[in-house]
Enzyme design. Structure first.
Site: not given
Ligand code: UD1
Length: 429
Positions: A117, A122, A306, A398
């Site tokens: 999404c 991200r 979510d 999805r």
């Molecule tokens: C997971 C979930 C998603 C949910 C999200 C937050 C899965 C497959 N998806 O997504 O449904 O919306 O958690 O609960 O489990 N970030 C960084 N650097 C990184 C990684 C993340 O800056 O290396 C930031 C992201 O941009 C965002 C925040 O951290 O602002 C949270 O992201 P993250 O918890 O990693 O989300 P996902 O794992 O992608």
């Protein structure tokens, strides 16, 4: 193109079963790459993200056998390829878990930057830092490929300097077979992180503290196989809870873990629904009016990002002004424009939405801008007067299994139809 057509105005009444959790499934199915014996995974949701993972597993050499609609056997003994190409990785977010598992198994991985999404920027810097802390070298190659290599993964202290569900999971996947002890601090606490740890432990891993912000992983040299049942989907449950409340419904939602829903339950009670919790089901009934409330999305056990779009629809129907603050992602209000087409009064300012509730919703042609936005538009369509057409429903598919048939079972008038798009309507809206 396929679209949903919804005749709004009816109440949702009856019982609905919840499927296995998408976010747990995408981690657990990928984690089977670390197993040395076949795994049988139960309660697997029948959704597009899962089909893509099963395709990738087959592509890299695993034997994947569907046992029944929600059970799959995966034997990764003959996996040899440590690459996931762009065409597959771009299709969903959690393709980055292949970096962690392939690194853990082969000491190398090459996976394209993940899709999923569009919720704003991200990055995957926290994933990369975790791999590097374990001794891997990471490089970004041409064509958006991420290459990870390590002669030896060595247990270490990883302090996550941002809260990330995905990076926590990837750190666990890479550390589970590393030499020695890995301690992840400021770790994610979501239920699917716990589910993944339980799955890996059932194969012989030694992971403690999942569900708290310090996770300790003592590396093991072998992981066997396991038979494991995925937890029910917290967000699908929350979506049906909000849909029941929004439509003045009376719905028993079955096969759920009420503890995972506490924050959503508390909010719905405050907004005006009656929520009863049972051992593995939840009943949501609404007979009275809806009250305004403020919501701020937070990591677990806070209000999940979510569920932000779905609860916004409910608050658009409530009397008074509610303020929604999105604190996880920087671009998660794109659906608001479509709710406005339907008559909602919502202003967005950065990561805050101001919802002036109480304006009736009217059916309109709208577009699912992402997975949860699509779910929110379905709820809006169910409450609206007239007909709502939702385009780009592949986003919804999805992550939600049989959404329309589950809703039809509750009395909703929703159909999936195929129509050609000669005017490029989805571009024009
Ligand atoms: C997971 C979930 C998603 C949910 C999200 C937050 C899965 C497959 N998806 O997504 O449904 O919306 O958690 O609960 O489990 N970030 C960084 N650097 C990184 C990684 C993340 O800056 O290396 C930031 C992201 O941009 C965002 C925040 O951290 O602002 C949270 O992201 P993250 O918890 O990693 O989300 P996902 O794992 O992608």
């Amino acid at each position: 193109m396929e679209r949903f057509v919804i005749q709004g105005g009816g109440r949702l009444v009856g019982e609905v079963p919840i499927s296995g959790a998408k976010n747990a499934a995408v981690a657990i199915l990928t984690a089977t790459v670390l197993a040395e014996k076949p795994c049988i995974i139960e309660n697997v949701p029948n959704i597009r993200d899962v089909s893509i993972i099963l395709k990738i597993l087959t592509d890299i050499g695993a034997v994947v056998q569907t046992i029944d609609r929600s059970t799959v056997m995966i034997d990764t003994k003959h996996v040899q390829k440590a690459e996931v190409p762009y065409e597959m990785a771009r299709l969903y977010r959690a393709s980055y878990y292949f970096l962690g598992v392939l690194l853990g198994r082969f000491g190398r991985a090459s996976v394209a930057m993940p899709g999923g999404c569009d919720l704003g920027v991200r990055p995957i810097d926290l994933h990369i830092k975790a791999f590097e802390a374990l001794g891997a070298k990471v490089s970004l190659e041409q064509g958006g490929m991420v290459d990870v290599k390590a002669d030896n993964l060595i247990g270490t202290h990883i302090y996550m300097d941002g809260y990330s569900v995905g990076a926590t999971i990837n750190a666990i996947l890479a550390a589970v077979k590393a030499n020695g002890l890995t301690v992840i601090e400021n770790a994610g606490k979501e239920p699917h992180i716990v589910d993944l740890a339980n799955f890996l432990n059932s194969m012989g891993a030694d992971i403690r503290g999942a569900g708290t912000d310090v996770i300790k992983i003592r590396g093991v040299s072998h992981l066997g196989g396991a038979t494991y049942s995925i937890i029910p989907d917290q967000i699908e449950t929350g979506t049906f809870m909000v849909a029941a409340a929004a439509t003045r419904g009376n719905v028993l939602i079955k096969n759920v873990i009420p503890k995972h829903l506490e924050c959503i339950t508390a909010k719905l009670r405050k907004i005006g629904a009656v929520v009863e919790e049972f051992d593995d089901s939840i009943k949501v009934v609404r007979t009275g009016g809806l009250l305004k409330d403020n919501i701020k999305t937070m990591p677990h056990p806070g209000f999940p990002t979510d569920m932000q779009a779905q609860i916004t629809v409910l608050l658009a129907l409530a009397q008074g002004t509610s303020i929604i603050t999105e604190s996880i992602f920087d671009n998660r209000f794109r659906y608001v424009e479509h709710l406005r087409h339907m008559g909602a009064h919502i202003q967005v300012d950065g990561n805050i939405a101001i919802v002036e509730g109480g304006h009736p919703l009217k059916g309109a042609p709208v577009i699912a801008t992402d997975l949860r936005a699509g779910a929110a538009l379905i709820i809006a369509g169910l409450c609206a007067q007239g007909t709502t057409y939702i385009e780009d429903i592949y986003h919804i598919e999805r992550g939600y299994e049989d959404m329309e048939s589950k809703l039809c079972g509750l009395g909703a008038d929703i159909k999936k139809i195929y129509t050609p798009d000669p005017l490029g309507m989805s571009q024009a809206l």
